[in-house]
Motif scaffolding. Structure first.
Motif, PDB file in Angstrom:
ATOM      1  N   ARG A  12     -69.602  11.024  27.162  1.00  0.00           N
ATOM      2  CA  ARG A  12     -69.740  10.262  28.443  1.00  0.00           C
ATOM      3  C   ARG A  12     -68.317  10.137  29.115  1.00  0.00           C
ATOM      4  O   ARG A  12     -67.369   9.620  28.431  1.00  0.00           O
ATOM      5  N   VAL A  13     -68.137  10.265  30.360  1.00  0.00           N
ATOM      6  CA  VAL A  13     -67.021  10.061  31.254  1.00  0.00           C
ATOM      7  C   VAL A  13     -66.903   8.710  31.786  1.00  0.00           C
ATOM      8  O   VAL A  13     -67.916   7.879  32.405  1.00  0.00           O
ATOM      9  N   VAL A  14     -65.813   7.862  31.364  1.00  0.00           N
ATOM     10  CA  VAL A  14     -65.615   6.583  31.899  1.00  0.00           C
ATOM     11  C   VAL A  14     -64.010   6.487  32.271  1.00  0.00           C
ATOM     12  O   VAL A  14     -63.238   6.900  31.196  1.00  0.00           O
ATOM     13  N   PRO A  15     -63.816   6.609  33.313  1.00  0.00           N
ATOM     14  CA  PRO A  15     -62.058   6.708  33.805  1.00  0.00           C
ATOM     15  C   PRO A  15     -61.362   5.625  33.060  1.00  0.00           C
ATOM     16  O   PRO A  15     -61.947   4.555  32.749  1.00  0.00           O
ATOM     17  N   GLY A  16     -59.944   5.762  33.106  1.00  0.00           N
ATOM     18  CA  GLY A  16     -59.266   4.787  33.070  1.00  0.00           C
ATOM     19  C   GLY A  16     -59.084   3.357  33.863  1.00  0.00           C
ATOM     20  O   GLY A  16     -59.974   3.411  34.649  1.00  0.00           O
ATOM     21  N   CYS A  17     -58.430   2.339  33.542  1.00  0.00           N
ATOM     22  CA  CYS A  17     -58.623   1.162  34.163  1.00  0.00           C
ATOM     23  C   CYS A  17     -57.058   0.747  34.411  1.00  0.00           C
ATOM     24  O   CYS A  17     -56.190   1.118  33.883  1.00  0.00           O
ATOM     25  N   VAL A  18     -57.260  -0.105  35.321  1.00  0.00           N
ATOM     26  CA  VAL A  18     -55.856  -0.815  35.804  1.00  0.00           C
ATOM     27  C   VAL A  18     -56.255  -2.269  36.505  1.00  0.00           C
ATOM     28  O   VAL A  18     -57.436  -2.704  36.836  1.00  0.00           O
ATOM     29  N   ASP A  19     -55.220  -3.059  35.953  1.00  0.00           N
ATOM     30  CA  ASP A  19     -55.302  -4.434  36.390  1.00  0.00           C
ATOM     31  C   ASP A  19     -54.774  -4.424  38.028  1.00  0.00           C
ATOM     32  O   ASP A  19     -53.546  -4.518  38.256  1.00  0.00           O
ATOM     33  N   ALA A  20     -55.904  -4.241  38.702  1.00  0.00           N
ATOM     34  CA  ALA A  20     -55.510  -4.086  40.149  1.00  0.00           C
ATOM     35  C   ALA A  20     -54.725  -5.399  40.644  1.00  0.00           C
ATOM     36  O   ALA A  20     -54.028  -5.286  41.657  1.00  0.00           O
ATOM     37  N   ALA A  21     -55.198  -6.514  40.164  1.00  0.00           N
ATOM     38  CA  ALA A  21     -54.373  -7.827  40.658  1.00  0.00           C
ATOM     39  C   ALA A  21     -53.073  -7.733  40.282  1.00  0.00           C
ATOM     40  O   ALA A  21     -52.065  -8.297  41.181  1.00  0.00           O
ATOM     41  N   ARG A  22     -52.798  -7.486  39.137  1.00  0.00           N
ATOM     42  CA  ARG A  22     -51.229  -7.412  38.496  1.00  0.00           C
ATOM     43  C   ARG A  22     -50.516  -6.537  39.164  1.00  0.00           C
ATOM     44  O   ARG A  22     -49.315  -6.633  39.635  1.00  0.00           O
ATOM     45  N   PHE A  23     -50.874  -5.348  39.366  1.00  0.00           N
ATOM     46  CA  PHE A  23     -50.304  -4.004  40.072  1.00  0.00           C
ATOM     47  C   PHE A  23     -50.118  -4.604  41.651  1.00  0.00           C
ATOM     48  O   PHE A  23     -49.264  -3.846  42.188  1.00  0.00           O
ATOM     49  N   GLY A  24     -51.155  -5.073  42.136  1.00  0.00           N
ATOM     50  CA  GLY A  24     -51.046  -5.229  43.743  1.00  0.00           C
ATOM     51  C   GLY A  24     -50.345  -6.273  44.089  1.00  0.00           C
ATOM     52  O   GLY A  24     -50.685  -7.252  44.711  1.00  0.00           O
ATOM     53  N   VAL A  25     -48.799  -6.336  43.958  1.00  0.00           N
ATOM     54  CA  VAL A  25     -48.208  -7.201  44.265  1.00  0.00           C
ATOM     55  C   VAL A  25     -48.067  -7.415  45.675  1.00  0.00           C
ATOM     56  O   VAL A  25     -47.733  -6.584  46.418  1.00  0.00           O
ATOM     57  N   PRO A  26     -48.136  -8.774  46.151  1.00  0.00           N
ATOM     58  CA  PRO A  26     -48.247  -9.164  47.683  1.00  0.00           C
ATOM     59  C   PRO A  26     -46.680  -9.069  48.044  1.00  0.00           C
ATOM     60  O   PRO A  26     -46.186 -10.081  48.594  1.00  0.00           O
ATOM     61  N   MET A  27     -46.059  -7.967  48.113  1.00  0.00           N
ATOM     62  CA  MET A  27     -44.597  -7.838  48.311  1.00  0.00           C
ATOM     63  C   MET A  27     -44.405  -6.958  49.396  1.00  0.00           C
ATOM     64  O   MET A  27     -44.753  -5.655  48.818  1.00  0.00           O
ATOM     65  N   GLU A  28     -43.312  -6.663  50.273  1.00  0.00           N
ATOM     66  CA  GLU A  28     -42.931  -5.553  50.990  1.00  0.00           C
ATOM     67  C   GLU A  28     -41.959  -4.760  50.266  1.00  0.00           C
ATOM     68  O   GLU A  28     -41.369  -5.279  49.110  1.00  0.00           O
ATOM     69  N   ARG A  29     -42.136  -3.329  50.809  1.00  0.00           N
ATOM     70  CA  ARG A  29     -41.285  -2.675  49.823  1.00  0.00           C
ATOM     71  C   ARG A  29     -39.701  -2.921  49.969  1.00  0.00           C
ATOM     72  O   ARG A  29     -39.237  -2.801  48.671  1.00  0.00           O
ATOM     73  N   ARG A  30     -39.218  -3.484  50.821  1.00  0.00           N
ATOM     74  CA  ARG A  30     -37.837  -3.933  50.856  1.00  0.00           C
ATOM     75  C   ARG A  30     -37.595  -5.055  49.807  1.00  0.00           C
ATOM     76  O   ARG A  30     -36.459  -4.963  49.139  1.00  0.00           O
ATOM     77  N   SER A  31     -38.365  -5.903  49.967  1.00  0.00           N
ATOM     78  CA  SER A  31     -38.319  -6.931  49.049  1.00  0.00           C
ATOM     79  C   SER A  31     -38.308  -6.806  47.455  1.00  0.00           C
ATOM     80  O   SER A  31     -37.463  -7.154  46.547  1.00  0.00           O
ATOM     81  N   ALA A  32     -39.299  -5.694  47.130  1.00  0.00           N
ATOM     82  CA  ALA A  32     -39.341  -5.198  45.720  1.00  0.00           C
ATOM     83  C   ALA A  32     -38.079  -4.489  45.444  1.00  0.00           C
ATOM     84  O   ALA A  32     -37.561  -4.413  44.283  1.00  0.00           O
ATOM     85  N   ARG A  33     -37.279  -3.804  46.357  1.00  0.00           N
ATOM     86  CA  ARG A  33     -36.382  -3.036  46.072  1.00  0.00           C
ATOM     87  C   ARG A  33     -35.321  -3.828  45.918  1.00  0.00           C
ATOM     88  O   ARG A  33     -34.326  -3.823  44.901  1.00  0.00           O
ATOM     89  N   GLN A  34     -35.021  -5.075  46.560  1.00  0.00           N
ATOM     90  CA  GLN A  34     -33.949  -5.768  46.301  1.00  0.00           C
ATOM     91  C   GLN A  34     -34.147  -6.635  45.099  1.00  0.00           C
ATOM     92  O   GLN A  34     -33.100  -6.986  44.578  1.00  0.00           O
ATOM     93  N   ALA A  35     -35.373  -6.929  44.602  1.00  0.00           N
ATOM     94  CA  ALA A  35     -35.567  -7.442  43.446  1.00  0.00           C
ATOM     95  C   ALA A  35     -35.125  -6.667  42.166  1.00  0.00           C
ATOM     96  O   ALA A  35     -34.617  -7.277  41.345  1.00  0.00           O
ATOM     97  N   LEU A  36     -35.267  -5.511  42.341  1.00  0.00           N
ATOM     98  CA  LEU A  36     -34.801  -4.412  41.467  1.00  0.00           C
ATOM     99  C   LEU A  36     -33.526  -3.930  41.628  1.00  0.00           C
ATOM    100  O   LEU A  36     -32.896  -3.110  40.772  1.00  0.00           O
TER     101      LEU A  36
END
Length: 389
Positions: free
Chosen positions: A177-201
């Protein structure tokens, strides 16, 4: 039928490691399902190697049977002992294996139970590709074959790995049976602009950034990716590749980067804390999965998409299945240096049309979010139980 579908089940899950203690795709998937299956009507009990963290995190539902550093004979002995005790205590409706080695010593104990195998890759072939001796690989193959032969149903993340299970181990496709992998969409879907994410890292905010999150082993194609950056920088002079992960070829990659004069264009970041992974995906303009062989699905593809970052993949194993319904342009025409260089150059220069952030997030959330995959997984467990009644 609807009433039967609501009947709760108890699934005993045999895992490898407890994910927060030991990063890895198999362990992440086990951990995600352990948390989400109760919402799909499946109570979870189980065992893994590790410390007492699994028991503490799950209020004793999942226990560690041995530390990962224990000898193989000791791990197998303790796996059998713990399995016997846990089966007697919990009387599960179905036994689920995520790792053949720790299931092997209890095959006689689970004979009377419906059994499902989560097949996430050919352990023997992967070990051989990473340098294991032929004898060790043959032993691992026999262990896998013995366990798979005893399972009523097998869950694979892609049709590609379904074919591997059929051709390498002789499993009847009617039991796959094929059941694809999963992801925690809420955790990875951070509500942050790319520039802010870069500054944080502490990443540059004025350069195009390509990201790959991989174990540093040969079959992941990282050598080709580094070589491809030598071409990419000719067309996109300020391009920066971030490689996140650790593994056996780290020193080799570092030497390769220096020899090619790519220190300004390729950065080895090591293994980031799990809490920073959503940020680094969000910080990138583009992710890439350059695998050469034995890729069943590629959970990093889902993590990138959930963060709103498109991901280019080589046409290897289950990678095309993970992204092609979103956009065929995400699948490179081939693996290797030339295809990677051309795809990355076109993507960074804007001549390759890629889905936008919202399309990526919606695709990941609607198809691969943990509750969605947990519900599909629960259906397979119920089918295994029904087949044995």
């Amino acid at each position: 039928m609807a009433e039967a579908a609501r009947t709760p089940l108890t699934a005993f899950q045999i895992g490898m490691h407890w994910f927060p203690e030991r990063p890895g795709g198999l362990d992440r998937h086990y951990h995600a399902l352990a948390g989400a299956l109760p919402g799909a009507g499946v109570a979870v009990r189980g065992m893994v190697t590790g410390s007492g963290a699994a028991a503490a995190d799950t209020h004793g539902a999942i226990v560690a049977f041995a530390p990962p550093g224990a000898s193989v004979p000791m791990r197998l002995l303790r796996a059998r002992r713990t399995l016997r005790e846990m089966l007697a205590r919990n009387r599960p409706d179905v036994v689920v294996s995520h790792f053949a080695l720790y299931t092997l010593p209890g095959l006689d104990l689970i004979r009377a139970y419906p059994t499902v195998m989560h097949f996430q890759g050919p352990w023997a072939a992967e070990s051989q590709a990473e340098g294991a001796a032929d004898l060790a690989s043959r032993i691992r193959h026999r262990i896998e074959a013995a366990v798979y032969a005893r399972c009523q149903l097998h869950i694979v993340m892609s049709m590609a790995f379904g074919r591997v299970l059929e051709t390498r181990y002789g499993v009847d496709p009617a039991r796959i049976r094929v059941v694809p992998g999963c992801v925690d969409a809420a955790r990875f879907g951070v509500p942050m602009e790319r520039r802010s994410a870069r500054q944080a890292l502490d990443l540059p905010t004025d350069r195009p950034i390509v990201l790959t999150v991989r174990r540093l082993v040969r079959r992941m194609g990282l050598g080709d990716l580094v070589d491809a950056m030598a071409t990419v920088r000719k067309h996109v002079p300020d391009a920066l590749l971030l490689i996140v992960g650790r593994g056996t070829i780290e020193a080799e990659l570092r030497e390769r980067i220096a020899a090619m004069g790519l220190q300004h264009h390729v950065r080895l970041m090591g293994a980031l804390p799990d809490a920073q992974l959503p940020l680094v995906y969000r910080a990138a303009d583009l992710s890439v999965v350059p695998t050469l062989m034995l890729e069943g699905f590629g959970l990093t593809t889902l993590e990138s998409l959930a963060a709103g970052t498109p991901v280019l993949v080589t046409p290897v194993g289950g990678l095309p299945e993970a992204v092609s319904d979103l956009s065929g342009s995400l699948v490179l025409p081939a693996s290797g240096v030339a295809a990677l260089a051309a795809g990355l150059t076109d993507a960074l220069r804007g001549t390759l049309r890629l889905p936008d952030a919202e399309a990526c997030r919606t695709y990941a959330r609607s198809r691969f979010d943990i509750p969605v995959i947990a519900a599909r997984t629960a259906q397979v467990y119920r089918e295994a139980v029904d087949r044995c009644e």
